[in-house]
Design a protein around this motif. Structure first.
Motif, PDB file in Angstrom:
ATOM      1  N   ASN A  47       0.800  -0.851   0.255  1.00  0.00           N
ATOM      2  CA  ASN A  47      -0.308  -0.041  -0.185  1.00  0.00           C
ATOM      3  C   ASN A  47       0.962   1.210  -0.068  1.00  0.00           C
ATOM      4  N   CYS A  48       1.994   0.871  -0.437  1.00  0.00           N
ATOM      5  CA  CYS A  48       2.835   1.873  -0.716  1.00  0.00           C
ATOM      6  C   CYS A  48       2.852   2.887  -1.857  1.00  0.00           C
ATOM      7  N   GLY A  49       2.475   2.784  -2.779  1.00  0.00           N
ATOM      8  CA  GLY A  49       1.837   3.851  -3.938  1.00  0.00           C
ATOM      9  C   GLY A  49       2.398   3.199  -4.623  1.00  0.00           C
ATOM     10  N   LEU A  50       3.999   2.427  -5.015  1.00  0.00           N
ATOM     11  CA  LEU A  50       4.879   1.814  -6.181  1.00  0.00           C
ATOM     12  C   LEU A  50       4.076   0.763  -6.698  1.00  0.00           C
ATOM     13  N   HIS A  51       4.461   0.817  -7.735  1.00  0.00           N
ATOM     14  CA  HIS A  51       3.521  -0.505  -9.050  1.00  0.00           C
ATOM     15  C   HIS A  51       4.820  -1.438  -8.152  1.00  0.00           C
ATOM     16  N   PRO A  52       4.363  -2.564  -8.147  1.00  0.00           N
ATOM     17  CA  PRO A  52       5.002  -3.539  -7.612  1.00  0.00           C
ATOM     18  C   PRO A  52       6.262  -4.259  -8.859  1.00  0.00           C
ATOM     19  N   LYS A  53       6.801  -3.726  -9.867  1.00  0.00           N
ATOM     20  CA  LYS A  53       7.851  -4.348 -10.116  1.00  0.00           C
ATOM     21  C   LYS A  53       8.640  -3.124  -9.718  1.00  0.00           C
ATOM     22  N   THR A  54       8.396  -2.281  -9.268  1.00  0.00           N
ATOM     23  CA  THR A  54       9.153  -0.702  -8.926  1.00  0.00           C
ATOM     24  C   THR A  54       9.781  -1.240  -7.499  1.00  0.00           C
ATOM     25  N   LEU A  55       8.345  -1.574  -6.639  1.00  0.00           N
ATOM     26  CA  LEU A  55       8.575  -2.016  -5.514  1.00  0.00           C
ATOM     27  C   LEU A  55       9.632  -3.329  -5.255  1.00  0.00           C
ATOM     28  N   ASP A  56       9.955  -4.127  -6.023  1.00  0.00           N
ATOM     29  CA  ASP A  56      10.668  -5.402  -6.001  1.00  0.00           C
ATOM     30  C   ASP A  56      11.210  -4.896  -6.326  1.00  0.00           C
ATOM     31  N   GLN A  57      12.005  -3.753  -7.438  1.00  0.00           N
ATOM     32  CA  GLN A  57      13.384  -3.744  -7.759  1.00  0.00           C
ATOM     33  C   GLN A  57      14.071  -2.739  -6.404  1.00  0.00           C
ATOM     34  N   LEU A  58      13.084  -2.275  -5.818  1.00  0.00           N
ATOM     35  CA  LEU A  58      13.706  -1.087  -4.905  1.00  0.00           C
ATOM     36  C   LEU A  58      14.490  -2.120  -3.055  1.00  0.00           C
ATOM     37  N   SER A  59      13.377  -3.425  -3.561  1.00  0.00           N
ATOM     38  CA  SER A  59      14.344  -4.000  -2.101  1.00  0.00           C
ATOM     39  C   SER A  59      15.452  -4.548  -2.595  1.00  0.00           C
ATOM     40  N   GLN A  60      16.002  -4.496  -4.121  1.00  0.00           N
ATOM     41  CA  GLN A  60      17.166  -5.469  -3.663  1.00  0.00           C
ATOM     42  C   GLN A  60      18.506  -4.797  -3.601  1.00  0.00           C
ATOM     43  N   ILE A  61      19.317  -5.119  -2.859  1.00  0.00           N
ATOM     44  CA  ILE A  61      20.329  -4.437  -2.021  1.00  0.00           C
ATOM     45  C   ILE A  61      21.560  -3.961  -3.036  1.00  0.00           C
TER      46      ILE A  61
END
Length: 562
Positions: free
Chosen positions: A526-540
Motif C-alpha cells: 500500500n505504499c503507492g508504488l508499482h509492484p515491479k518498482t517495489l521489487d527493484q527497490l527491495s534489492q541490495i
C-alpha cells in the motif's frame, strides 16, 4: 616624345599592384622550389623534443609538396588544449612523421575543444545525439547482461533518452489524459503495458501512465524559487525574492509548518505507507527508507555529506550511528555514541599519550622554555583523518531503527539545519516524496521531445530524443524506463545526470534480513508504488559510491555504465 608631368614618377605603383606582384613572386618561387621539406626553426625543434603538442609547421604543411595551405589559427585558442596523446610503442614512427600525418586543427576545432573543457555536460549531450547507440568498453559492461537495471538510490537532475523511433507520443497530452494520469497516481493504480506497442501515439493507456510517472510531492513550494538542488544553489537563488530572510516571525511560521510535514512523512514511512523520502538541506541530504527496502528489516537513514561538527552534535544528542565507508585498523568502525563508555576510555588514553609526548622535555630541562600546544590543537591533530573526510562521500552516516526517531527530533530542533545568511537564509529544507503527505504540493517533472538530423554513412537520418528534468527519484526512473521499453520496442539509449552528493546512497549496507517477494508485497503493497518498482527497490544496492551514468537497451536487454 613623352610629356613630363610635374610630380609624376613612371616607376610609381599603387599598393594593390605591389601586393599582386609579391603574390606572383611567391608562387613562382614555390613552383621552382624542390619538394623536400624546409628545416624547422630551432625553437620549434626544442619544443618538440620537450614533448609539447604543436601544430604542423606552416612551411611544411602549406608550401612543401603541394599540400593544402595551413588554416588560420584562432588567436584566442590555446595550443595546449588538446588531450594528451597516448604513449606509443618504442618502435613507433618519429615525432616529425606523426605530426606530418596528423591534420592541423582549424579554428572551429580549437573552439570545440575549448567548449568541451568548459561545458562537458553539453558535449556529452551532443555525443548522445550524434550516436543512436552508446558503445561500452568491456570494463564498463557488467559480467552478465540483465533484463532489469540495478537499483539506483541517487537523485537524478536530468535524463536524456535517444532512440531511432519518435517520442512524439509524450508531447501535448489531452486534458482527459492528463487528468486520468493524476487520478491514477493518487489512487496508486497499477498499469500493465504490453511488451511492445505498435503505435504509441494512439495508445491512451501509455500516455496516461507517462503522466502518472512524472508526478512527485514537494514541501515547501514557492513557484519563483528553485528548491532542488539545495547544495550549491546559492548562485541560482541570488536575486530571488525571499521575504523571510529578515523576518523572524515568518521564519518561525515556515519552520513550524515544515516540522508538521516532516513528522507526517516519517509517520507514513513508519507505517509503510511511504517507501522512502529525501530531506535536502543546504549542507547535506538525508535518505529515509522504510523497513524491507535495500535489504534492511528496520528503518534506515543515510546522511551525506557530513562534517565533524554535525557528527559531534549527533553524538551529543545520543544518536547511535556508524560510518559504513570508514575502516580503522583493519576492522570496520562500529556504532558510535556520545554516552558510551568507550569514548571515556579513549579520552583517558589520549590524555596519557599527551603526558608521555611531553615527558622528554622535562628530562632535558627545557619544559618551561617551549610553549606546549593547547588541548584543542592536539585534539584536532589526532582527529585529522575525521576532519579530512568532511564533505566527502566517505563521511556518509548510517542511522538505523529507533535512532531515526531521535534523528527526526534532532533535525527539527537543530538551528544549523537552516542557513543563517546568504540567499537560502531562513528557508526550511526541501522534502521530496513519491507519495502525498501533509502540507505537500504536487509537482510535475518537465518532459520534452526533440527531433534532430544526424550524419550517417549514406547521408542523414532522423534521431529522436526525450529530455526529462527535475528531481528524478528512483521510482520515477524505473517507471519511465519500463514505459519506454514498451514504446520504443526494447531499444533506446539514455544519459543520466546525477546530483553528486546523493550518489553515495548506493553503498551496500550490512544486510540483516532479506524479505521474499510475497512478504514484501504484503507489507509494502500500500505504499503507492508499482509492484515491479517495489521489487527493484527491495534489492541490495550494488553500485557502491557511483551511480548509473549511461544506459543502453537493445533487444530488451540492458547494458549500463556507472
Amino acid at each position: 616624345m613623352a610629356i613630363s608631368v610635374p610630380g609624376y614618377s613612371p616607376s610609381f605603383r599603387k599598393p594593390p599592384e605591389t601586393l599582386r606582384l609579391r603574390r606572383k613572386r611567391v608562387r613562382s618561387l614555390e613552383a621552382a622550389a624542390s619538394p623536400r621539406e624546409q628545416p624547422e626553426p630551432v625553437p620549434r625543434r626544442a619544443a618538440l623534443a620537450a614533448g609539447l603538442l604543436l601544430r604542423p609547421f606552416p612551411a611544411a604543411a602549406g608550401r612543401g609538396g603541394g599540400g593544402p595551405a595551413a588554416a588560420r589559427r584562432n588567436p584566442f585558442a590555446r595550443l595546449d588544449n588538446r588531450p594528451p596523446a597516448a604513449a606509443g610503442p618504442p618502435d613507433g614512427p618519429p615525432r616529425g612523421q606523426q605530426e606530418a600525418q596528423d591534420p592541423c586543427l582549424d579554428s572551429n576545432q580549437e573552439n570545440d575543444l575549448l567548449w568541451e573543457e568548459k561545458f562537458p555536460e553539453r558535449t556529452a549531450v551532443a555525443e548522445l545525439l550524434q550516436t543512436p547507440q552508446v558503445s561500452f568498453s568491456k570494463s564498463d559492461i557488467p559480467s552478465s547482461e540483465s533484463t532489469e537495471l540495478p537499483v539506483d538510490w541517487s537523485i537524478k537532475t536530468r535524463l536524456l533518452f535517444t532512440s531511432s523511433q519518435p517520442f512524439t507520443w509524450a508531447d501535448h497530452l489531452k486534458a482527459q489524459e492528463e487528468a486520468q494520469g493524476i487520478i491514477q497516481h493518487c489512487r496508486a493504480t497499477e498499469v500493465t503495458l504490453p511488451q511492445s506497442i505498435q503505435d504509441p501515439k494512439l495508445s491512451t493507456e501509455l500516455r496516461c501512465a507517462f503522466q502518472q510517472s512524472l508526478i512527485y510531492w514537494l514541501h515547501p513550494a514557492f513557484p519563483w524559487l528553485p528548491l532542488f538542488p539545495r547544495i550549491g544553489a546559492d548562485r541560482k537563488m541570488t536575486g530571488k525574492i525571499s521575504p523571510w530572510s529578515n523576518d523572524e516571525t515568518l521564519q518561525h511560521i515556515l519552520m513550524s509548518d515544515w516540522s508538521v510535514s516532516f513528522t507526517s512523512l516519517y509517520n507514513l514511512l513508519k507505517t509503510k505507507l511511504c517507501p522512502y523520502f529525501y530531506v535536502c538541506t543546504y549542507q547535506f541530504t538525508i535518505l529515509f527508507r522504510a523497513a524491507g527496502l535495500a535489504g534492511n528489516d528496520v528503518i534506515t537513514a543515510l546522511v551525506s555529506p557530513t562534517t565533524r561538527g554535525i557528527r559531534e552534535a549527533m553524538k551529543n544528542e545520543g544518536i547511535e550511528f556508524s560510518l559504513p565507508l570508514i575502516k580503522e585498523n583493519g576492522y570496520q568502525k562500529k556504532k558510535t555514541s556520545g554516552t558510551s563508555l568507550g569514548n571515556g576510555e579513549e579520552q583517558v588514553i589520549s590524555d596519557d599519550d599527551e603526558d608521555e609526548s611531553f615527558s622528554w622535555l622535562e628530562e632535558i630541562g627545557v619544559q618551561d622554555k617551549i610553549k606546549k600546544p593547547d588541548i584543542l590543537s592536539i585534539k584536532l591533530r589526532k582527529e585529522k583523518h575525521e576532519v579530512q573526510m568532511d564533505h566527502r562521500p566517505e563521511s556518509v552516516v548510517l542511522v538505523k531503527g529507533m535512532n531515526t526517531l531521535t534523528l527526526l527530533n534532532f533535525l527539527i530542533n537543530s538551528k544549523s539545519l537552516i542557513a543563517s545568511s546568504g540567499p537560502q537564509a531562513g528557508l526550511p529544507p526541501t522534502l521530496l516524496s513519491p507519495v502525498a503527505f501533509r502540507g505537500a504540493t504536487m509537482q510535475m517533472l518537465k518532459a520534452r521531445s526533440v527531433n534532430v538530423k544526424t550524419q550517417a554513412v549514406s547521408g542523414y537520418k532522423d534521431q529522436f530524443s526525450l529530455e526529462i528534468t527535475g528531481p528524478i527519484m528512483p521510482h520515477s526512473l524505473h517507471s519511465v524506463t519500463m514505459l519506454l521499453k514498451s514504446s520504443q520496442n526494447g531499444s533506446f539509449s539514455a544519459g543520466l545526470y546525477t546530483h553528486e552528493p546523493t550518489a553515495v546512497f548506493n553503498i551496500c549496507l550490512p544486510v540483516n534480513k532479506i524479505l521474499d517477494k510475497e512478504t514484501l508485497q504484503e507489507e509494502l503493497g500500500n505504499c503507492g508504488l508499482h509492484p515491479k518498482t517495489l521489487d527493484q527497490l527491495s534489492q541490495i544496492p550494488t553500485l557502491g559510491k557511483s551511480s548509473l551514468r549511461l544506459v543502453e537497451l537493445s533487444d530488451f536487454v540492458y547494458n549500463w555504465r556507472s
